[in-house]
Design an enzyme around this catalytic site. Sequence first.
Site, short mmCIF file in Angstrom:
data_model
loop_
_atom_site.label_atom_id
_atom_site.label_comp_id
_atom_site.label_asym_id
_atom_site.label_seq_id
_atom_site.Cartn_x
_atom_site.Cartn_y
_atom_site.Cartn_z
N ALA A 36 0.72 -1.21 0.12
CA ALA A 36 -0.03 0.14 -0.13
C ALA A 36 0.89 1.48 0.02
CB ALA A 36 -0.97 -0.03 1.27
N HIS A 459 3.33 -3.75 19.26
CA HIS A 459 3.63 -5.10 19.25
C HIS A 459 2.37 -5.73 18.94
CE1 HIS A 459 7.53 -4.53 21.93
NE2 HIS A 459 7.54 -4.05 20.65
N ALA A 493 2.04 -11.02 11.78
CA ALA A 493 1.61 -11.17 13.24
C ALA A 493 0.19 -11.35 13.54
CB ALA A 493 2.16 -10.10 14.01
#
Length: 520
Positions: A36, A459, A493
């Site tokens: 993107a 995270h 993730a």
Amino acid sequence: MVSNGWDVIVVGAGSAGAALAARTAARGRRVLLVEAGPDYRSAEMKDVWRSPNPALALLDPAASEELIWPDLNAARTDRQGQELYWRGRGTGGSSAVNGQIAIRPPMVDYEEWAALGCKGWAPDDVLPYFARLEDDERFGDEPYHGRGGPIPVHRMPQEKWGGVDKALAQTCCAAGYCWTEDVNAPRGTGVSPYPINSRDGLRVSVNDGYLEWARDLDTLTVRGDSLVDRVLFDGDRAVGVRLISGGAARVEHADTVVLSAGVIHSPAILMRSGIGPATRLRELGIEARQDLPVGQGLQDHPMASVMLLLTEEASGKTPHDRHTNVCVRWTSGPGAPENDMMFVALNENVLAMGSATPGARVGSYGVWLNRVHSRGVLTLTSADPAKQPLVRERMLSDPRDLPRLRTGVRELVELARGPETEQILTAPLEEANRELLAALDDDSALDDHLLATVVDTQHGTSTCRMGAADSPHTVVDSDCRVLGVDGLRVVDASIFPFVPRANTNLASIMAGELMADRLT
């Protein structure tokens, strides 16, 4: 069957996607990697992003606007409002803008993954891929490490540590925490130098480590500034993507589509494609293809800080001094998960830059929950791919989390009151921590303070969770295949069953390496 133009389309050129695309193309498969944000060669990266100190780029509007999503916000707790949630965009993804931490999760994480039904993700399965990705300058010859891989692993010599680094290490060792030179050993715990993904003092992202050499392959095409709207299907099989580039829509076809757009945008693409909570999708006028818990289960590490007003000697000598070089993994008490806590030295608290006084010499000790139970939610707000989803992290909402963070904060304050810390301060702790210290001895008051002030550590994980096919929390199976459809996988993730007991960059790269083998 719709004809295919590519063998594999990978959506997202970040930590997992770059590794997956490069390795897959090297095996001879025709890969289209769409991103993107901007595509750029290694030599074109702005010098400010190479610096050991990420604050320099994050405070530079020209640099941050180019490689940080400008309109992505998140509420950290249920008592906090929406604030910017730093996520990288462009080739390299968040590996191009993060704190350059190359720490692995302890192998107990992957023991738990296997117990949750993630077959092929146990310690013996993942360790070879952690070794493959790295070039560990100090421990590369150990059987559980690697030498010559795409990502360098460096540890700052102690003579180059900042004043906060040295003080935290000294005070923790004096308090009885063990010293562990290699926190990336399978069960690393205690006080350790932070591993860093840098070479000659400069950041090495996955754009540098993986894509730069892979661009010479005639099997890899990288296409930047291409925002994926949704996945296209023929029946129950994914056959390509619809993307927006240069203001125009374009369709690309492939045998396999892999979403590696990260914890925020992989679930958003799935939901725009009709895969997610069916009721919400129908409210947005999206035909529900599969009713799955996409966007549910978001986790991040909640961090509290003890601010330190530093002497000139303890503060950074140059603008490029690293913001952190020391971490401390520890267990909060009997019955707590192993290594459920983390202390970090912050010579400069990058995560609290907005509240810092310009020109002040301020560092901090940080403590975060390393093993988290609270889960947040990401909700699609529009079928328009240009609109960001609503992100509520809901940190500290699970009753098992606040008591442990209280323990961590109280322990941290005791460490900060020791002589090792006192020697780097120009003023008592009370001067910079009045609200925290006033609440310290009252559980309810401390909870209120933490809920109002904790930050995340960038995270984010677990919005497309991997697990057993019969679990109500599962979105992808152990081979990262989206349940109920063919030809579509998620590799980043977002598939982690929970946020690991470490920064997430190396774990994401490992997932891309591992899944590249399974795709071929």
